[in-house]
Design a protein around this motif. Sequence first.
Motif, short mmCIF file in Angstrom:
data_model
loop_
_atom_site.label_atom_id
_atom_site.label_comp_id
_atom_site.label_asym_id
_atom_site.label_seq_id
_atom_site.Cartn_x
_atom_site.Cartn_y
_atom_site.Cartn_z
N ALA A 1 -15.86 8.73 20.68
CA ALA A 1 -16.16 7.96 19.23
C ALA A 1 -16.86 8.26 18.19
N GLN A 2 -17.62 8.42 18.13
CA GLN A 2 -18.38 9.44 16.95
C GLN A 2 -17.41 9.98 16.11
N TYR A 3 -16.44 11.25 16.88
CA TYR A 3 -15.42 12.59 15.98
C TYR A 3 -15.20 11.61 15.40
N ILE A 4 -14.49 10.56 15.78
CA ILE A 4 -13.41 10.04 15.11
C ILE A 4 -13.69 9.51 13.89
N GLU A 5 -15.17 8.63 14.15
CA GLU A 5 -16.10 8.08 12.82
C GLU A 5 -16.64 8.67 12.12
N CYS A 6 -16.60 10.72 12.25
CA CYS A 6 -16.88 11.48 11.20
C CYS A 6 -15.61 11.45 10.36
N ASN B 1 -2.52 9.97 10.11
CA ASN B 1 -2.97 8.28 11.14
C ASN B 1 -3.10 8.54 12.64
N LEU B 2 -4.19 8.20 13.20
CA LEU B 2 -4.30 8.66 14.89
C LEU B 2 -4.14 7.39 15.31
N ALA B 3 -3.61 7.10 16.05
CA ALA B 3 -3.43 5.95 16.95
C ALA B 3 -4.01 6.73 18.04
N ILE B 4 -5.40 6.33 19.13
CA ILE B 4 -5.90 5.84 19.87
C ILE B 4 -5.59 4.69 20.82
N VAL B 5 -4.50 4.47 22.23
CA VAL B 5 -4.02 3.74 23.01
C VAL B 5 -4.73 3.92 24.55
N VAL B 6 -5.50 2.79 24.72
CA VAL B 6 -6.29 3.04 26.33
C VAL B 6 -5.50 1.99 26.58
N SER B 7 -4.96 2.90 27.46
CA SER B 7 -3.99 2.63 28.51
C SER B 7 -4.81 1.50 29.52
N ALA B 8 -3.74 1.12 30.57
CA ALA B 8 -4.06 0.41 31.71
C ALA B 8 -5.16 -0.97 31.41
N VAL C 1 -1.29 -5.96 24.11
CA VAL C 1 -1.51 -4.96 23.00
C VAL C 1 -2.80 -5.61 22.34
N ARG C 2 -4.02 -4.79 22.47
CA ARG C 2 -4.95 -5.93 21.78
C ARG C 2 -5.74 -4.69 20.74
N GLN C 3 -6.04 -5.31 19.50
CA GLN C 3 -6.61 -4.59 18.48
C GLN C 3 -8.29 -5.46 17.71
N GLY C 4 -9.27 -4.59 17.50
CA GLY C 4 -9.82 -5.63 17.58
C GLY C 4 -9.93 -6.93 18.34
N ASP C 5 -10.14 -8.20 17.43
CA ASP C 5 -9.76 -9.65 18.40
C ASP C 5 -8.40 -9.85 18.56
N ASN C 6 -7.50 -9.62 17.36
CA ASN C 6 -6.06 -9.47 17.48
C ASN C 6 -5.01 -9.01 19.27
N LYS D 1 -12.93 -9.37 27.26
CA LYS D 1 -14.39 -9.85 26.13
C LYS D 1 -14.44 -8.71 25.05
N ILE D 2 -14.50 -7.20 26.12
CA ILE D 2 -14.23 -6.19 25.54
C ILE D 2 -13.20 -5.94 23.91
N GLU D 3 -13.75 -5.21 22.95
CA GLU D 3 -12.68 -5.14 21.77
C GLU D 3 -12.60 -3.72 22.04
N PRO D 4 -11.26 -3.00 22.07
CA PRO D 4 -11.17 -1.46 22.31
C PRO D 4 -12.36 -0.65 21.44
N GLU D 5 -13.33 -0.55 20.49
CA GLU D 5 -13.33 -0.05 19.39
C GLU D 5 -14.36 0.11 20.45
N GLN D 6 -14.93 -0.87 20.61
CA GLN D 6 -16.24 -0.97 21.48
C GLN D 6 -16.53 -0.23 23.26
N PHE D 7 -14.90 -0.73 23.82
CA PHE D 7 -15.03 0.40 24.59
C PHE D 7 -15.60 1.57 24.70
N LEU D 8 -14.71 2.29 23.50
CA LEU D 8 -14.58 3.80 23.30
C LEU D 8 -16.04 4.29 23.26
N LYS D 9 -17.16 3.50 22.21
CA LYS D 9 -17.98 3.60 21.71
C LYS D 9 -19.03 3.48 23.48
#
Length: 286
Positions: free
Chosen positions: A221-226, A192-199, A266-271, A206-214
């Motif tokens: 984002a492409q590296y972890i998707e593979c 498991n790899l948890a990426i914490v986008v701090s601050a 703490v934000r993960q997706g919509d949660n 309105k933006i979700e963490p995964e969207q921010f990464l992309k």
Amino acid sequence: MIDSSTANKILFCGLPSSGKTTFLAALSYQLESGELNSIFKLKGLPNERTFLNVLADKWVNCSTMLRTEVSSSEHISMHVETNNDLDFIINMPDFSGEKWQALWDEHEIDDDLMSELTDHERLVLFVQADNINVPISILDEAEILSDNQEANVEVNSHSAKWEPNKHVPTQVIIVDMLRKIASLSKSKHLHNLAIVVSAWDTVDDKIEPEQFLKKELPLLAQYIECKFDYENVKVFGVSAQGGDLTNIDSKKNLLHKDCPSKRVMVRQGDNKSSDLTLILSWLLIE
């Protein structure tokens, strides 16, 4: 289910000022205070209790955090239990951001860090949302050169000193760091790899963490998707302090909160939550 006797090491990594220490301080406070209905509770007092208390006190008072010294590391160990009678001894080595930076700058690694890298299966990567060095596009570079020519500024490519941490995009350094960590691990694929986008308080709600990464770190984002090195990845947006401590009004608002634990975002997706142990839960149990 993961055996707590063998799979309990979580390695924190991140470049300088990426939010590791503030996260650790808030986590320590939340576990000991019991202010939130978290899945994890602190079962025993850690050996590093004095160090953690200093961090937690600074966090509660919105004071400047202590930074891990470049030449040292803090090996934090916490004995926690869940509400369904599982217990874990969680080891969280916290190395300075400069040590992680040296993996890129100088390709250097000391024996202490090497030992930790070869013996872990769970990783938390910290990236600070408002401190990302972005690449310059070809169009931007052409515009800069054009402006310099119009202003009769001589451009000498040999005059500027090369600074790896300054002139290289953040995402390039991070992907290189993750690749090196994976190559040194005994495990063929890290669990498991948890990426914490701090601050996260500085990011549009309105933006979700995964969207921010992309959007901001597309190479990462492409590296972890593979899934080349890391099988399971989740991206969390986290504000461990809840606001900007350099802003007087923001700091006052944080200090006036009745429940300090609820400062945390703490934000993960919509949660959305204030519970940092949700990240531990995903790393260790899910």
